[in-house]
Design a protein around this motif. Structure first.
Motif, short mmCIF file in Angstrom:
data_model
loop_
_atom_site.label_atom_id
_atom_site.label_comp_id
_atom_site.label_asym_id
_atom_site.label_seq_id
_atom_site.Cartn_x
_atom_site.Cartn_y
_atom_site.Cartn_z
N GLU A 9 2.50 -7.38 13.27
CA GLU A 9 1.41 -6.96 12.52
C GLU A 9 1.69 -7.05 11.03
O GLU A 9 0.81 -7.10 10.30
N PHE B 39 3.20 2.47 12.71
CA PHE B 39 3.15 2.01 14.17
C PHE B 39 4.61 2.63 14.81
O PHE B 39 4.04 3.23 16.06
N SER C 179 5.94 -1.38 6.27
CA SER C 179 4.62 -1.50 6.65
C SER C 179 4.61 -1.60 8.29
O SER C 179 3.57 -1.13 8.71
N TYR D 209 5.12 -4.66 18.15
CA TYR D 209 3.95 -5.01 17.83
C TYR D 209 3.99 -5.00 16.48
O TYR D 209 3.27 -5.71 15.69
N THR E 2 3.76 6.20 15.41
CA THR E 2 2.85 6.58 16.76
C THR E 2 3.67 6.27 18.14
O THR E 2 3.34 7.19 18.96
N PRO F 146 0.87 -1.04 0.20
CA PRO F 146 0.11 0.01 0.03
C PRO F 146 0.76 1.11 -0.04
O PRO F 146 0.36 2.07 -0.19
N TRP F 147 2.11 1.03 0.36
CA TRP F 147 2.97 2.28 0.54
C TRP F 147 3.58 2.63 -1.02
O TRP F 147 4.18 3.83 -0.91
N ASN G 236 5.86 -0.32 20.43
CA ASN G 236 5.15 -0.22 19.12
C ASN G 236 5.91 -0.99 18.09
O ASN G 236 5.26 -1.43 17.18
N ARG H 162 -6.74 -5.72 10.44
CA ARG H 162 -5.25 -5.75 10.96
C ARG H 162 -4.68 -4.35 11.16
O ARG H 162 -3.75 -4.23 11.64
N ARG I 63 -3.89 1.26 15.80
CA ARG I 63 -2.34 1.30 15.65
C ARG I 63 -1.85 2.14 16.99
O ARG I 63 -0.30 2.16 17.25
N ALA I 64 -2.59 2.87 17.65
CA ALA I 64 -2.09 3.64 18.62
C ALA I 64 -1.87 2.63 20.03
O ALA I 64 -3.00 2.17 20.55
N ARG I 65 -0.82 2.14 20.34
CA ARG I 65 -0.87 1.24 21.45
C ARG I 65 0.44 1.47 22.57
O ARG I 65 1.36 2.01 22.02
N ARG I 66 0.27 1.33 23.49
CA ARG I 66 1.41 1.69 24.50
C ARG I 66 1.97 0.31 24.96
O ARG I 66 1.25 -0.76 25.23
#
Lengths: 335, 255
Positions: B142, B173, B169, B138, B176, A92-93, B135, A328, A332-335
Motif C-alpha cells: 500500500e 498498518f 508509511s 499488505y 494494527t 504525512p508523518w 498486515n 488508499r 487499515r484493519a485487516r486480517r
C-alpha cells in the motif's frame, strides 16, 4: 547560453496485454541553463512518461537524455521533481520543516539543513508553518511546501509535472507568480509540463508543443513577452493572446473551426479578438487518454478532473487533499 | 466523555442482568453465580498470592510471545512485501500453515518443549505471527508509489527508500496487526494453560476451580480477570497507536 538538458530521439514503449503502446515517439528538444521551458500537450499524451524518463525514474526504450553533458542513467543527483499531486508527494508523518529537509540529509549537517529549509520556506511565504504537518495545510500551501523542498535541494534542473493542476484558480495564479519570482532568485533551470495553454505561455521562455499520443514535438515556440509578467496585463496583451492561439492551433493539428482568423496561422502581430475562452485546451484531450493503461493512471484521472479551465467554473475543487490519496489510506484493519 | 458514560451504562446493565439471572434460579444452584458474588471473589483473588502468581505467569508468557511474534513477523513481512517473487513462493506454505488452530498443535508442542511455559509461548507465537505478517505485507503493498518516486527523484537508493519512506508509511498498518495479534496471543496462552495444564497461569486456575471443586464463582472470577487483562491490553495499544500515528488518523478521517 550553455545547454542544461538535451533530449534526443527519446522514445518509450509499453508492453501491455493488448499489444504495444507507444507513449513517446522520438522526442528531441533542449533546455538552456537558466531557462524556463514549458511542455504543453493534450492530457494522456505521455507527458508524465516524458518527465519520468528525463528524471531517470524509468529507462527510455530509445533515445537519450543528457543533463549538463552527462547521459542520464538512473536518477541524477542534482535534479528535483515537483509532482501534481502534492498530497501524495509530501510525507504525512513529517512536519513541513522536516519534509523540506528530507532530501538534504545525505549532503548537509543538521544546522545547515535547518537553515536551508528555513530560507526556502521563507521564499515561498511559509515561514510560519514550519512546525505544522502537511495535512494541516490547504492544497496551495502543500504545493508551496513541495516547491520549497525542491528549491532547498538546489537542483541544476527542476522538473515540474502539472504542478498547479490540482489547486483552485486563484491559488493557481498565486503559485505561478511565486514560481516566476523564486526562479529568478534561485536562478534555477525549470522544465514544466502542463496541459494548460495559457499557463505554458504565461510561465515559459519557450513552449514545446507536443502532439496527441504517441507524443512528438510539433513545434517549439519562443515566448517574447517581457520577463516581468503580470496576471492581468500580460494575459490581455496582444502578443500573449496571439501566442496562446498559435499554441492552441498547433495542439489540434489544424486551424480551430471557430477561430476568428479563418485562414491558417495568425502572425504574431494580428491577434484574434476574442481569444481568451479556455475551451481549446480541453477539447481533443479525452480521446487520447483511453490508450495506455499502464502509464500513470492516477495522473490521468487527476488531470481529467482538473481539466475544466481556470476561467471560473472549477474553483474550489479538492481543497486541501489530493485526489486518489485518501482511498488508499482507508481500511487499515485487516486480517 | 459521552462515549465513556455509555460504555459504563452497558457494563452496569450487563452486570445487572448477570445478577438477576444468577438469583432467579433458572440454572441449578452454583452453576451461574450472580455478578455480585463473582465480583467479590475477584477482589478476594487479587489479594491471594497464588492467584497473583498465576496472573503474572499468564501476562509474562503473553508478553514474551508477542515480542517474539513481532520480531519474527515484521522482518518477514517486510521481506515478503518488498520481494514479490519470494512472496509468491511463500504463499502456498503460508496459506497451509495459517488455518491450523494452534491448540491442534498442543501435542506436538508438548513433545518438543515439554509442559513448561515454552509450550504456551510457542503456540501463542504461532497464532500471533499471522496478523502481523499479513498486515505488514499488505502495508508494503500500500505504500504510495508517488511517495517512493518522490524519494527516488531526490537520489535515494533502495535501502534509504525502505527505511525512510516505506517503513514509516507502513507503520500504522503494522501497529494494527500487532494489536490484533496481542488479543490472539492472550486467548491462546489462556487456552493452552487450560487444555495442557502444567505451567500455571489463569487457564490452569480456571481448570482447577471447575474440575476439582466445581467452584463456578471462582471460574467466573478467573474468566473476568482474563477479560479485564485483554481489555486493558487492547485499549493500551489502541491509545499508543493513536498517539504515535496522528498523521495517519488525520489523513484517513478527512475523506
Amino acid at each position: 547560453m550553455p545547454t542544461m538538458l538535451e533530449v534526443t530521439g527519446l522514445g518509450h514503449r509499453y508492453r501491455s496485454k493488448d499489444g504495444e503502446h507507444i507513449a513517446l515517439d522520438g522526442l528531441s528538444f533542449d533546455v538552456n541553463a537558466g531557462e524556463l521551458v514549458c511542455i504543453v500537450g493534450p492530457s494522456g499524451c505521455g507527458k508524465s512518461t516524458l518527465l519520468r524518463s528525463i528524471s531517470g525514474l524509468i529507462r527510455p526504450t530509445s533515445g537519450q537524455v543528457r543533463l549538463h553533458g552527462d547521459v542520464v542513467d538512473g536518477v541524477p543527483s542534482d535534479l528535483a521533481v515537483v509532482f501534481q499531486d502534492y498530497s501524495r508527494s509530501l510525507f504525512p508523518w513529517l512536519s513541513v520543516q522536516r519534509n523540506v529537509e528530507f532530501p538534504l540529509k545525505k549532503s548537509l549537517d543538521k544546522a545547515e539543513r535547518r537553515e536551508r529549509a528555513r530560507q526556502a520556506l521563507e521564499q515561498v511565504g511559509l515561514a510560519g508553518a514550519a512546525g505544522k504537518y502537511p495535512w494541516q495545510l490547504s492544497g496551495g500551501m502543500q504545493q508551496r511546501v513541495a516547491i520549497a523542498r525542491a528549491l532547498a535541494y538546489r537542483p541544476a534542473l527542476l522538473l515540474m509535472d502539472e504542478p498547479f493542476a490540482s489547486v483552485d484558480a486563484q491559488t493557481r495564479f498565486d503559485l505561478e507568480d511565486l514560481l516566476l519570482r523564486v526562479r529568478r532568485e534561485y536562478d534555477t533551470t525549470i522544465l514544466l509540463v502542463t496541459h494548460d495553454i495559457d499557463e505554458s505561455v504565461y510561465l515559459g521562455d519557450r513552449v514545446v508543443v507536443l502532439s496527441k499520443s504517441p507524443a512528438r514535438v510539433v513545434r517549439t515556440l519562443d515566448v517574447d513577452l517581457p520577463a516581468q509578467r503580470d496576471q492581468i496585463t500580460t494575459r490581455e496583451s496582444e502578443a500573449f493572446v496571439a501566442l496562446r492561439s498559435e499554441v492552441a492551433r498547433l495542439l489540434h493539428g489544424q486551424p480551430a473551426g471557430d477561430a476568428p482568423t479563418g485562414n491558417g496561422r495568425p502572425s504574431a502581430g494580428r491577434a484574434p479578438a476574442k481569444g481568451k475562452t479556455g475551451t481549446a485546451s480541453s477539447a481533443g484531450s479525452t480521446a487520447a487518454s483511453s490508450a495506455g493503461s499502464s502509464s500513470g493512471s492516477s495522473e490521468k484521472a487527476a488531470s481529467a478532473k482538473a481539466q475544466p479551465s481556470r476561467n471560473g467554473q472549477a474553483a474550489n475543487r479538492n481543497r486541501g487533499k489530493g485526489n486518489g490519496a485518501k482511498s488508499r489510506r482507508r481500511g487499515r484493519a485487516r486480517r | 466523555m459521552r462515549r465513556t458514560v455509555r460504555g459504563l451504562v452497558g457494563l452496569v446493565g450487563f452486570l445487572a442482568v448477570g445478577e438477576v439471572v444468577g438469583r432467579s434460579g433458572i440454572a441449578p444452584p452454583g452453576y451461574l453465580p450472580p455478578s455480585s458474588l463473582v465480583l467479590t471473589r475477584l477482589v478476594e483473588l487479587l489479594a491471594t498470592r497464588s492467584f497473583v502468581l498465576d496472573l503474572i505467569a499468564t501476562v509474562l508468557a503473553w508478553a514474551i510471545a508477542l515480542g517474539i511474534a513481532i520480531a519474527v513477523a515484521v522482518p518477514a513481512g517486510l521481506l515478503l512485501g518488498t520481494v514479490p517473487a519470494l512472496r509468491h513462493c511463500a504463499r502456498s506454505v503460508i496459506e497451509f500453515l495459517r488455518p491450523i488452530p494452534s491448540v491442534a498443535l498442543i501435542p506436538l508442542a508438548i513433545m518438543v518443549f515439554g509442559i513448561g511455559p515454552d509450550t504456551k509461548i510457542f503456540l501463542a507465537v504461532y497464532a500471533a505471527v499471522w496478523p502481523i505478517l499479513f498486515n505488514t505485507i499488505y502495508a508494503m503493498d500500500e505504500v504510495d508509489p508517488q511517495l517512493v518516486d518522490t524519494a527516488r527523484s531526490f537520489g535515494l537508493g533502495r535501502w534509504p527508500v525502505l527505511t525512510r519512506v516505506s517503513l514509516p508509511s507502513a507503520a500504522p498498518f503494522v501497529a494494527t496487526g500487532i494489536r490484533l495479534s496481542a488479543s490472539v496471543a492472550l486467548v491462546v496462552v489462556v487456552s493452552v494453560e487450560f487444555l495442557a495444564g502444567g505451567s500455571g497461569g489463569l487457564g490452569r486456575f480456571v481448570l482447577e476451580s471447575s474440575s476439582g471443586s466445581g467452584r463456578m464463582d471462582l471460574v467466573f472470577a478467573g474468566i473476568a480477570v482474563a477479560g479485564i487483562v485483554g481489555y486493558l491490553v487492547n485499549a493500551g495499544l489502541e491509545w499508543a497507536q493513536r498517539k504515535a500515528f496522528v498523521w495517519s488518523a488525520a489523513t484517513g478521517e478527512a475523506s
